[in-house]
Design a protein around this motif. Structure first.
Motif, PDB file in Angstrom:
ATOM      1  N   PRO A   1      57.034  52.811  19.291  1.00  0.00           N
ATOM      2  CA  PRO A   1      56.652  51.843  20.325  1.00  0.00           C
ATOM      3  C   PRO A   1      56.553  50.428  19.771  1.00  0.00           C
ATOM      4  O   PRO A   1      56.338  50.236  18.569  1.00  0.00           O
ATOM      5  N   LEU A   2      56.711  49.460  20.656  1.00  0.00           N
ATOM      6  CA  LEU A   2      56.617  48.052  20.254  1.00  0.00           C
ATOM      7  C   LEU A   2      55.164  47.633  20.087  1.00  0.00           C
ATOM      8  O   LEU A   2      54.274  48.089  20.813  1.00  0.00           O
ATOM      9  N   THR A   3      54.949  46.756  19.122  1.00  0.00           N
ATOM     10  CA  THR A   3      53.663  46.092  18.841  1.00  0.00           C
ATOM     11  C   THR A   3      52.483  47.066  18.744  1.00  0.00           C
ATOM     12  O   THR A   3      51.371  46.748  19.149  1.00  0.00           O
ATOM     13  N   THR A   4      52.739  48.234  18.191  1.00  0.00           N
ATOM     14  CA  THR A   4      51.696  49.245  17.986  1.00  0.00           C
ATOM     15  C   THR A   4      51.889  49.844  16.602  1.00  0.00           C
ATOM     16  O   THR A   4      52.968  50.359  16.308  1.00  0.00           O
ATOM     17  N   GLN A   5      50.867  49.785  15.770  1.00  0.00           N
ATOM     18  CA  GLN A   5      50.972  50.445  14.477  1.00  0.00           C
ATOM     19  C   GLN A   5      50.959  51.952  14.721  1.00  0.00           C
ATOM     20  O   GLN A   5      50.002  52.485  15.276  1.00  0.00           O
ATOM     21  N   THR A   6      52.034  52.623  14.342  1.00  0.00           N
ATOM     22  CA  THR A   6      52.255  54.021  14.681  1.00  0.00           C
ATOM     23  C   THR A   6      52.228  54.881  13.423  1.00  0.00           C
ATOM     24  O   THR A   6      52.966  54.617  12.471  1.00  0.00           O
ATOM     25  N   THR A   7      51.399  55.916  13.432  1.00  0.00           N
ATOM     26  CA  THR A   7      51.335  56.844  12.305  1.00  0.00           C
ATOM     27  C   THR A   7      52.630  57.644  12.230  1.00  0.00           C
ATOM     28  O   THR A   7      53.110  58.171  13.239  1.00  0.00           O
ATOM     29  N   VAL A   8      53.195  57.727  11.034  1.00  0.00           N
ATOM     30  CA  VAL A   8      54.411  58.503  10.815  1.00  0.00           C
ATOM     31  C   VAL A   8      54.045  59.987  10.808  1.00  0.00           C
ATOM     32  O   VAL A   8      53.083  60.398  10.164  1.00  0.00           O
TER      33      VAL A   8
ATOM     34  N   THR B   1      60.325  42.079  13.717  1.00  0.00           N
ATOM     35  CA  THR B   1      59.459  42.626  12.668  1.00  0.00           C
ATOM     36  C   THR B   1      59.695  44.122  12.542  1.00  0.00           C
ATOM     37  O   THR B   1      59.761  44.829  13.544  1.00  0.00           O
ATOM     38  N   LEU B   2      59.811  44.586  11.309  1.00  0.00           N
ATOM     39  CA  LEU B   2      59.815  46.002  10.961  1.00  0.00           C
ATOM     40  C   LEU B   2      58.900  46.131   9.757  1.00  0.00           C
ATOM     41  O   LEU B   2      59.206  45.602   8.690  1.00  0.00           O
ATOM     42  N   ASP B   3      57.754  46.754   9.941  1.00  0.00           N
ATOM     43  CA  ASP B   3      56.771  46.927   8.872  1.00  0.00           C
ATOM     44  C   ASP B   3      56.648  48.399   8.520  1.00  0.00           C
ATOM     45  O   ASP B   3      56.704  49.263   9.403  1.00  0.00           O
ATOM     46  N   VAL B   4      56.432  48.676   7.240  1.00  0.00           N
ATOM     47  CA  VAL B   4      56.043  50.003   6.771  1.00  0.00           C
ATOM     48  C   VAL B   4      54.722  49.821   6.030  1.00  0.00           C
ATOM     49  O   VAL B   4      54.571  48.906   5.218  1.00  0.00           O
TER      50      VAL B   4
ATOM     51  N   TYR C   1      55.573  49.738  12.199  1.00  0.00           N
ATOM     52  CA  TYR C   1      55.314  48.779  13.276  1.00  0.00           C
ATOM     53  C   TYR C   1      56.611  48.025  13.538  1.00  0.00           C
ATOM     54  O   TYR C   1      57.291  47.612  12.587  1.00  0.00           O
ATOM     55  N   VAL C   2      56.965  47.866  14.812  1.00  0.00           N
ATOM     56  CA  VAL C   2      58.114  47.044  15.186  1.00  0.00           C
ATOM     57  C   VAL C   2      57.710  46.112  16.317  1.00  0.00           C
ATOM     58  O   VAL C   2      56.834  46.440  17.128  1.00  0.00           O
ATOM     59  N   SER C   3      58.355  44.950  16.356  1.00  0.00           N
ATOM     60  CA  SER C   3      58.165  44.041  17.496  1.00  0.00           C
ATOM     61  C   SER C   3      59.496  43.377  17.807  1.00  0.00           C
ATOM     62  O   SER C   3      60.374  43.296  16.951  1.00  0.00           O
TER      63      SER C   3
END
Length: 162
Positions: free
Chosen positions: A41-48, A91-94, A140-142
């Motif tokens: 999902p966009l703009t949500t820190q998501t647990t892998v 943004t693409l964060d790990v 996280y992606v935006s």
């Protein structure tokens, strides 16, 4: 078996030193698991999501979370194969998230991708953890659409170093 030195507790071997001086620690906390997540999902820190453990020495990985059995320095690694990565993501964060700190790696796909594609990233971190501290991996992606997946060929791992 030639000149081998073994140490144990409660009748179980805990340390082995072979004739060449190589040391193995068969009870050292260590894990490796497959990582997947679909439609991040966009703009949500998501647990892998972790599944299909390759190994989990000591059974300290439960669900998506590793719990440190003792205080020490732990090494955590990830290799994420993103599929359908949206070229419009800004943004693409790990994240490697521990009870004490968040470690983050960031990319801007819109700066280097001309069209949606696949993209692999890897990272590692040595983390200071106390007994019962936890670690999990997040993304996280935006920008763009919620279409990016972490392919099932992705892996995470962790181990107690000292």
């Amino acid at each position: 078996e030639n000149a081998m030195l073994r140490f144990g507790t409660n009748g179980l071997e805990r340390v082995r030193i072979d004739e060449s001086g190589r040391v193995t620690l068969p009870s050292q906390p260590c894990f490796s698991a497959t990582a997947t997540t679909t439609n991040i999902p966009l703009t949500t820190q998501t647990t892998v999501t972790l599944s299909s453990e390759r190994f989990d020495v000591g059974s300290h990985l439960s669900g998506n979370t590793f719990t440190a059995p003792i205080t020490g320095k732990y090494l955590f690694t990830y290799l994420f194969y993103f599929t359908q990565l949206d070229a419009s993501h800004t943004t693409l964060d790990v994240h490697i998230k521990t009870s004490n700190k968040q470690y983050q790696q960031t990319w801007n796909p819109s700066a280097f991708m001309g069209s949606d594609s696949n993209f692999s990233v890897s990272g590692s971190q040595i983390c200071d953890m106390d007994a019962n501290d936890t670690t999990y991996f997040a993304v996280y992606v935006s920008g763009g659409g919620a279409q990016t997946d972490i392919h099932g060929d992705s892996q995470v791992s962790g181990c107690l170093l000292l």
